[in-house]
Structure formats: C-alpha cells, structure tokens
Design an enzyme around this catalytic site. Sequence first.
Site, PDB file in Angstrom:
ATOM      1  N   LYS A   1       0.822  -1.210   0.000  1.00 49.91           N
ATOM      2  CA  LYS A   1       0.000   0.000   0.000  1.00 49.91           C
ATOM      3  C   LYS A   1       0.860   1.266   0.000  1.00 49.91           C
ATOM      4  O   LYS A   1       0.644   2.177  -0.794  1.00 49.91           O
ATOM      5  CB  LYS A   1      -0.924  -0.010   1.218  1.00 49.91           C
ATOM      6  CG  LYS A   1      -1.613   1.330   1.529  1.00 49.91           C
ATOM      7  CD  LYS A   1      -2.428   1.216   2.802  1.00 49.91           C
ATOM      8  CE  LYS A   1      -3.074   2.545   3.182  1.00 49.91           C
ATOM      9  NZ  LYS A   1      -2.129   3.451   3.846  1.00 49.91           N
ATOM     10  N   ASN A   2       1.831   1.328   0.921  1.00 43.34           N
ATOM     11  CA  ASN A   2       2.606   2.557   1.061  1.00 43.34           C
ATOM     12  C   ASN A   2       3.468   2.844  -0.161  1.00 43.34           C
ATOM     13  O   ASN A   2       3.691   4.000  -0.517  1.00 43.34           O
ATOM     14  CB  ASN A   2       3.469   2.484   2.329  1.00 43.34           C
ATOM     15  CG  ASN A   2       2.622   2.537   3.592  1.00 43.34           C
ATOM     16  OD1 ASN A   2       1.479   2.971   3.566  1.00 43.34           O
ATOM     17  ND2 ASN A   2       3.182   2.090   4.705  1.00 43.34           N
TER      18      ASN A   2
ATOM     19  N   ARG B   1      -4.796  10.591   2.951  1.00 42.40           N
ATOM     20  CA  ARG B   1      -3.513  11.152   3.354  1.00 42.40           C
ATOM     21  C   ARG B   1      -2.480  11.072   2.231  1.00 42.40           C
ATOM     22  O   ARG B   1      -1.654  11.958   2.060  1.00 42.40           O
ATOM     23  CB  ARG B   1      -2.982  10.447   4.602  1.00 42.40           C
ATOM     24  CG  ARG B   1      -1.655  11.018   5.038  1.00 42.40           C
ATOM     25  CD  ARG B   1      -1.490  11.106   6.517  1.00 42.40           C
ATOM     26  NE  ARG B   1      -0.318  11.923   6.834  1.00 42.40           N
ATOM     27  CZ  ARG B   1      -0.362  13.190   7.205  1.00 42.40           C
ATOM     28  NH1 ARG B   1      -1.517  13.810   7.293  1.00 42.40           N
ATOM     29  NH2 ARG B   1       0.732  13.856   7.476  1.00 42.40           N
TER      30      ARG B   1
ATOM     31  N   ASP C   1      -5.642   7.981   8.850  1.00 39.84           N
ATOM     32  CA  ASP C   1      -5.874   7.463  10.197  1.00 39.84           C
ATOM     33  C   ASP C   1      -5.840   8.574  11.238  1.00 39.84           C
ATOM     34  O   ASP C   1      -5.022   9.491  11.161  1.00 39.84           O
ATOM     35  CB  ASP C   1      -4.797   6.438  10.569  1.00 39.84           C
ATOM     36  CG  ASP C   1      -4.953   5.139   9.808  1.00 39.84           C
ATOM     37  OD1 ASP C   1      -6.097   4.809   9.478  1.00 39.84           O
ATOM     38  OD2 ASP C   1      -3.940   4.476   9.548  1.00 39.84           O
TER      39      ASP C   1
ATOM     40  N   ASP D   1       3.995   0.658  11.885  1.00 40.20           N
ATOM     41  CA  ASP D   1       2.753   0.021  11.438  1.00 40.20           C
ATOM     42  C   ASP D   1       2.574  -1.385  11.984  1.00 40.20           C
ATOM     43  O   ASP D   1       1.466  -1.930  11.956  1.00 40.20           O
ATOM     44  CB  ASP D   1       2.700  -0.023   9.907  1.00 40.20           C
ATOM     45  CG  ASP D   1       2.365   1.326   9.302  1.00 40.20           C
ATOM     46  OD1 ASP D   1       1.875   2.195  10.041  1.00 40.20           O
ATOM     47  OD2 ASP D   1       2.587   1.522   8.091  1.00 40.20           O
TER      48      ASP D   1
ATOM     49  N   MET E   1       6.140   7.198  17.609  1.00 40.28           N
ATOM     50  CA  MET E   1       5.790   8.157  16.566  1.00 40.28           C
ATOM     51  C   MET E   1       4.410   8.780  16.749  1.00 40.28           C
ATOM     52  O   MET E   1       4.228   9.984  16.552  1.00 40.28           O
ATOM     53  CB  MET E   1       5.882   7.487  15.198  1.00 40.28           C
ATOM     54  CG  MET E   1       5.757   8.454  14.034  1.00 40.28           C
ATOM     55  SD  MET E   1       6.123   7.688  12.442  1.00 40.28           S
ATOM     56  CE  MET E   1       7.855   7.291  12.625  1.00 40.28           C
TER      57      MET E   1
END
Length: 437
Positions: A22-23, A97, A121, A321, A343
């Site tokens: 996905k990223n 995002r 998110d 993640d 984070m």
Amino acid sequence: MGTFKIEGGIPLQGEVQPQGAKNEALQVLCAVLLTSEKVTISNIPDIIDVNKLITLLGNLGVKIEKLDRNTYTFQADNVDLDYLKSDAFREEGKSLRGSIMIVGPLLARFGQGYIPKPGGDKIGRRRLDTHFDGFINLGATFRYNREEYFYGVEAPNGLKGAYMLLDEASVTGTANILMAAVLAEGTTTIYNAACEPYIQQLCDMLVAMGANISGIGSNLLVINGVKELHGCAHRILPDMIEIGSWIGLAAMTRSEITIKNVSWNSLGIIPTAFGKLGITIEKKNDDIYIPAHTNGYEIQNYIDGSILTMADAPWPGLTPDLLSIILVVATQARGEVLIHQKMFESRLFFVDKLIDMGAKIILCDPHRAVIIGHDFKSQLKATKMTSPDIRAGISLLIAALSAKGTSIIQNIDQIDRGYEDIDIRLKALGAKIERVN
C-alpha cells in the site's frame, strides 16, 4: 459502514499470497505525473486508499487503463491543473492522506501544486512541515489558507537544486521532495532521508524513467536534475505490513500458514522482531512458513533478564505500522513485553478493547503499554468492537479470530483501506468470518 462477524478459536491452514505494498503504491502512483509518457504499474493492491488515489489521478486528467485487477497504465499528457482549485478536489483530496504526494510531481513539472489538509488514520499529529520545508529549499513559494486548510506551493520559474538536512526521516516527505528534485535544475542533496524499501522502489522507478539518483538505500540521496522523464514499467513489492500481519495471525491462532513470495530481502528486521516474541519463522525459498504453535511462544528477555522493549524506529528499525500487531500477538505469549510507540500518540488507544476481551495490558501513557501474556491458558473473550484505524483494525481482527465465541467488528472500511479481500482470503484458510453490510 460494513461489519465483520467472526467465530473465533479455529486453527487455520494453507497458503496466502500477500498483496502489493500500500505505502509504495501511494508513492509510485503519484510519480506518473512526472512524465507525459505511458507508465505501467503492476501488483497494485485493490484497496480503498489506493483506489481513491487512482480516481483522483483520473479526475486530474490522467488517462488510465486497467489491464487486470492489479495492473494499470497511466498517461499524464493532458493534466487539468484547474481541477486543483475546484471544490471537488478539496473534498476528494482531504479524504486521503496519500494525496499529499501529488504536490511534489506537480510542482516539479508544472510549477504549482495544491492540496487540502489530507486525512487518513486518526492516530495523532502527522505534520507536513518536512514536505513543504523541502519544497521551499528547492525555491518554491509556500501559501496556506488557514480558514480552508488549503496548502499551495508555486515555482513559476522552476526549481533549483539545494542541500537539505531533513528534520525527520519522513517516508512521504522524502518521497515528495525526491519527486520534486528529479526535475529541478542542478544537484539536490537530501540528508536524513528515509531509506525504506518503498523509497528504494520509488528511486528505482524514477531511475528507470531517466532520473539521476545516487545513494539509493542510504539516508543520503543525491539527485542531479534532468529536463524530462519518460515512461517505464514498474512492479510493486509485496506489502511487508500485511506479511507481518499474517505472521502474527498464524501464531496467535496457532495455525500452519505459508506466506508466498514475500521478497525476503525487503523485510529487514521484521522476521527478527517476531522471533523475539518466540514465533518460529522458517525461510523456504522466498516464502515464509509458520508452523502451528501448539505449545505457544515465549518472549525473549534481554541478556540481563530485564523485560523486552519493542519500539518503532526509522528504517532499518521496526516500522510503527507493525507495533499494533505485535502488541496483540503478545497477549497470548509466555512472558511480558513493553511496547513503545514513539511516533504516534494515540495509536495504542485501541487496547481498551483488548482489555475488555480479557487481555492483561497496562497502558502506561499514550505511547507505552506493558503486555503480560496469557500463554494460551486463558482464551480471549469474544466481544463487539469498532475498528479505529487500519492497523488497530487488523489487530482486533486477529484477536477476534483467536477468541472464544463470536465477535463483531464494526467500521471495517478502516480495514478495507489497507487489506485486499481480507475476509475472502481468511475463508480460504478455514476462518469463519462473514461480511455484513
């Protein structure tokens, strides 16, 4: 919003093929805006966030052809810059995002880029300063409409290469600045750059398009600007976060699962991190084999006997993640672990749902939680819960699959944002899961 109905406590078995990352997809899809020529991208995950970005590119005027479910061609030879100032774009852009990463390519190629404050998110503050500081270093002028939460950068005379030391090793920030720099005049040096496999993949794609980039895989990138880029073909890596999710699910449900074609060389510390929880991971060619953990798994303490701490860190450290998945898997381990989510300050707030299910968790503060494992001597109890974000959602799904009884998870759109056909693939492994609209 959809709902999952899950009957837990059933061991699973079989093989699973991880989806595309996905990223990475959110980055390389934005890179198609850097050229007027056709770009082919394969292994694109069919998930909500990625599909939203593909729709946004289409509304920008990019010609899109779907060759199969996970392969598309893109040609940005007639981009509609007026769309960037429309109300439709403001609504569309703020729901995703990843939309922030269209700014760098648009700025580099057309001298202007705009974006509403992007969504995603709700896991804490996710500032954009790194992105815009980088654009300003390259010579762009920054504008921000506070009333409408609308950002803009303009460089009508083009961008100029510059040296910059990033204040944080932001993955999306590095990607955005990198895409802007490839068409800037002169040399750009990015120090403290993120060096995740996703960034390496983006660099490789840009080089295939004609960019001049050195230092790929390190935190010091040097980009010599070129006048134009051309088309290419690019294949997205398997999703390392999903691979970690399958590892955690296999251990906690005491299932025998093989994860196919994982691209071992791109997994970094992930297998080692799960190994610290006592999970057996076998490398079979490019596959991961997880045997059924019928005798459970034991958390490793430090050499001096002190409690293990697992914390996120920039690559090659542990990706944030995966901390939610590691946390839920630890609830059935032998031993204790401190999870330190550095984070994001609200990513651990889903643990109250695990506590309701019977997990032994002490939430120390917004960033830290201590988990005391049950060692499968006490099964989690089924319950009704709501998915707050992508990674918490999959963690709650893992918990539900291991729990005794029937659980309900609402707001599963959050899970669908990051996981392709998760219910269908779980059913193929023997899970009893039903999607209720």
